[in-house]
Every structure is written in structure tokens, then in C-alpha cells.
Design a protein around this motif. Structure first.
Motif, PDB file in Angstrom:
ATOM      1  N   VAL A  73       0.828  -1.206   0.000  1.00 23.59           N
ATOM      2  CA  VAL A  73       0.000   0.000   0.000  1.00 23.59           C
ATOM      3  C   VAL A  73       0.868   1.264   0.000  1.00 23.59           C
ATOM      4  O   VAL A  73       0.523   2.251  -0.654  1.00 23.59           O
ATOM      5  CB  VAL A  73      -0.979  -0.007   1.201  1.00 23.59           C
ATOM      6  N   ILE A  74       1.978   1.235   0.729  1.00 23.10           N
ATOM      7  CA  ILE A  74       2.869   2.394   0.768  1.00 23.10           C
ATOM      8  C   ILE A  74       4.285   1.985   0.399  1.00 23.10           C
ATOM      9  O   ILE A  74       4.636   0.802   0.416  1.00 23.10           O
ATOM     10  CB  ILE A  74       2.883   3.091   2.163  1.00 23.10           C
ATOM     11  N   ARG A  75       5.078   2.981   0.056  1.00 23.01           N
ATOM     12  CA  ARG A  75       6.512   2.807  -0.162  1.00 23.01           C
ATOM     13  C   ARG A  75       7.211   3.657   0.884  1.00 23.01           C
ATOM     14  O   ARG A  75       6.851   4.811   1.095  1.00 23.01           O
ATOM     15  CB  ARG A  75       6.925   3.247  -1.558  1.00 23.01           C
ATOM     16  N   GLN A  76       8.193   3.072   1.561  1.00 21.38           N
ATOM     17  CA  GLN A  76       8.972   3.798   2.560  1.00 21.38           C
ATOM     18  C   GLN A  76      10.417   3.874   2.099  1.00 21.38           C
ATOM     19  O   GLN A  76      10.998   2.867   1.687  1.00 21.38           O
ATOM     20  CB  GLN A  76       8.932   3.097   3.922  1.00 21.38           C
ATOM     21  N   VAL A  77      10.973   5.075   2.179  1.00 22.46           N
ATOM     22  CA  VAL A  77      12.377   5.291   1.833  1.00 22.46           C
ATOM     23  C   VAL A  77      12.983   6.243   2.849  1.00 22.46           C
ATOM     24  O   VAL A  77      12.289   7.097   3.402  1.00 22.46           O
ATOM     25  CB  VAL A  77      12.554   5.868   0.404  1.00 22.46           C
ATOM     26  N   TYR A  78      14.258   6.053   3.078  1.00 18.39           N
ATOM     27  CA  TYR A  78      14.970   6.982   3.950  1.00 18.39           C
ATOM     28  C   TYR A  78      15.449   8.167   3.137  1.00 18.39           C
ATOM     29  O   TYR A  78      16.005   8.011   2.048  1.00 18.39           O
ATOM     30  CB  TYR A  78      16.177   6.298   4.608  1.00 18.39           C
ATOM     31  N   ARG A  79      15.210   9.358   3.653  1.00 17.25           N
ATOM     32  CA  ARG A  79      15.752  10.598   3.104  1.00 17.25           C
ATOM     33  C   ARG A  79      16.508  11.235   4.266  1.00 17.25           C
ATOM     34  O   ARG A  79      15.883  11.785   5.172  1.00 17.25           O
ATOM     35  CB  ARG A  79      14.656  11.527   2.613  1.00 17.25           C
ATOM     36  N   GLY A  80      17.817  11.073   4.250  1.00 15.53           N
ATOM     37  CA  GLY A  80      18.608  11.488   5.410  1.00 15.53           C
ATOM     38  C   GLY A  80      18.250  10.585   6.573  1.00 15.53           C
ATOM     39  O   GLY A  80      18.285   9.368   6.461  1.00 15.53           O
ATOM     40  N   THR A  81      17.829  11.191   7.675  1.00 16.57           N
ATOM     41  CA  THR A  81      17.453  10.390   8.842  1.00 16.57           C
ATOM     42  C   THR A  81      15.946  10.149   8.916  1.00 16.57           C
ATOM     43  O   THR A  81      15.486   9.415   9.784  1.00 16.57           O
ATOM     44  CB  THR A  81      17.903  11.091  10.144  1.00 16.57           C
ATOM     45  N   ALA A  82      15.177  10.764   8.034  1.00 13.42           N
ATOM     46  CA  ALA A  82      13.722  10.617   8.060  1.00 13.42           C
ATOM     47  C   ALA A  82      13.282   9.448   7.192  1.00 13.42           C
ATOM     48  O   ALA A  82      13.774   9.255   6.087  1.00 13.42           O
ATOM     49  CB  ALA A  82      13.051  11.895   7.569  1.00 13.42           C
ATOM     50  N   LYS A  83      12.345   8.683   7.714  1.00 15.30           N
ATOM     51  CA  LYS A  83      11.718   7.627   6.921  1.00 15.30           C
ATOM     52  C   LYS A  83      10.481   8.248   6.283  1.00 15.30           C
ATOM     53  O   LYS A  83       9.543   8.656   6.964  1.00 15.30           O
ATOM     54  CB  LYS A  83      11.338   6.438   7.797  1.00 15.30           C
ATOM     55  N   MET A  84      10.510   8.334   4.948  1.00 15.05           N
ATOM     56  CA  MET A  84       9.423   8.962   4.212  1.00 15.05           C
ATOM     57  C   MET A  84       8.447   7.902   3.708  1.00 15.05           C
ATOM     58  O   MET A  84       8.857   6.806   3.315  1.00 15.05           O
ATOM     59  CB  MET A  84       9.972   9.774   3.049  1.00 15.05           C
ATOM     60  N   ASN A  85       7.182   8.253   3.691  1.00 11.96           N
ATOM     61  CA  ASN A  85       6.113   7.339   3.304  1.00 11.96           C
ATOM     62  C   ASN A  85       5.333   7.927   2.147  1.00 11.96           C
ATOM     63  O   ASN A  85       4.928   9.092   2.198  1.00 11.96           O
ATOM     64  CB  ASN A  85       5.152   7.148   4.484  1.00 11.96           C
ATOM     65  N   GLY A  86       5.120   7.113   1.132  1.00 15.83           N
ATOM     66  CA  GLY A  86       4.332   7.534  -0.013  1.00 15.83           C
ATOM     67  C   GLY A  86       3.345   6.451  -0.399  1.00 15.83           C
ATOM     68  O   GLY A  86       3.651   5.259  -0.311  1.00 15.83           O
ATOM     69  N   LEU A  87       2.179   6.860  -0.803  1.00 15.12           N
ATOM     70  CA  LEU A  87       1.139   5.936  -1.236  1.00 15.12           C
ATOM     71  C   LEU A  87       1.506   5.352  -2.599  1.00 15.12           C
ATOM     72  O   LEU A  87       1.911   6.095  -3.496  1.00 15.12           O
ATOM     73  CB  LEU A  87      -0.184   6.695  -1.310  1.00 15.12           C
ATOM     74  N   ARG A  88       1.377   4.060  -2.770  1.00 14.62           N
ATOM     75  CA  ARG A  88       1.663   3.413  -4.059  1.00 14.62           C
ATOM     76  C   ARG A  88       0.391   3.418  -4.930  1.00 14.62           C
ATOM     77  O   ARG A  88      -0.046   2.396  -5.434  1.00 14.62           O
ATOM     78  CB  ARG A  88       2.185   1.989  -3.826  1.00 14.62           C
ATOM     79  N   LYS A  89      -0.164   4.590  -5.100  1.00 18.13           N
ATOM     80  CA  LYS A  89      -1.437   4.739  -5.815  1.00 18.13           C
ATOM     81  C   LYS A  89      -1.373   4.199  -7.240  1.00 18.13           C
ATOM     82  O   LYS A  89      -2.281   3.495  -7.673  1.00 18.13           O
ATOM     83  CB  LYS A  89      -1.872   6.202  -5.810  1.00 18.13           C
ATOM     84  N   ASP A  90      -0.317   4.510  -7.976  1.00 20.78           N
ATOM     85  CA  ASP A  90      -0.226   4.039  -9.360  1.00 20.78           C
ATOM     86  C   ASP A  90      -0.222   2.515  -9.421  1.00 20.78           C
ATOM     87  O   ASP A  90      -0.929   1.919 -10.240  1.00 20.78           O
ATOM     88  CB  ASP A  90       1.014   4.601 -10.053  1.00 20.78           C
TER      89      ASP A  90
END
Length: 118
Positions: A73-90
Motif C-alpha cells: 500500500v505504501i513505499r517507505q524510503v529513507y531521506r537522510g534520517t527521516a523515513k518517508m512514506n508515499g502511497l503506491r497509488k499508481d
């Protein structure tokens, strides 16, 4: 599960062909996870884990994000020290056309009906 890279900070995500309908529905069956997905959809951008105001412990929050990630449902990636979350809508729209939009619309109607601002 397929990982796009091999560094220790990369998190495993299912490839689109590995995403299963029952896994997505299970992930979205929890009210807190559905709230997270609604916020991601409303913002339309990546959000860090700390951007979410959730009434549970950090370890429980981590569990909910992991369920969403492992179900596709989501994609998580690290950007620096933050874990970023994005919806895998496509990916979800390609696999299950209209499902995510219908679920989000139904969740929105339910929130209005119940007087829930989430």
C-alpha cells in the motif's frame, strides 16, 4: 519480497506482481492504517513518520507502517534520517482499478457520518 537495492537502510517492498488483494484489504481494515492512507492520499506527497499524529506508541506505529509497506500500500524510503512514506497509488490503481478511490471515498463518508475528523 523484492528489494530495489541492497543497502542496510533499504526497506523491502513487494514488486507490483507480488501485491495481493487480500493483503491490501487486510492492511486497510485497521482504522489507524486507513487513517494513515487517507492522510497520504489527501496530501498527495511523501510524509515522514513524524508527520502523523497517531494515538499509539512508537513501536505500534512502526508495526502499522510495516503492515502497509509489506502489503504494497505504501513505499517507505529513507531521506537522510527521516523515513518517508508515499502511497503506491499508481501500482494499486493498475492492479485493482478504482479500489483505492472507492475505499477512500467510503472512509471519508464514514468519517463524516461518525463525526470523525480523521
Amino acid at each position: 519480497m523484492t528489494s530495489t537495492s541492497a543497502t542496510s537502510r533499504d526497506l523491502p517492498h513487494p514488486a507490483p506482481e507480488e501485491i495481493r488483494l487480500e493483503g491490501v484489504l487486510h492492511a486497510l481494515s485497521d482504522p489507524l492504517r486507513l487513517q494513515i492512507v487517507r492522510e497520504l492520499a489527501a496530501r498527495g506527497d511523501e510524509l515522514s513518520c513524524s508527520d502523523f499524529d497517531v494515538p499509539v506508541t512508537k513501536s505500534t506505529t512502526t508495526h502499522h507502517f510495516r503492515v502497509l509497506r509489506e502489503s504494497g500500500v505504501i513505499r517507505q524510503v529513507y531521506r537522510g534520517t527521516a523515513k518517508m512514506n508515499g502511497l503506491r497509488k499508481d501500482d494499486l490503481d493498475d492492479l485493482f482499478p478504482g479500489l483505492l478511490d472507492s475505499l477512500l471515498a467510503a472512509a471519508g463518508r464514514q468519517a463524516v457520518r461518525l463525526g470523525d475528523s480523521a
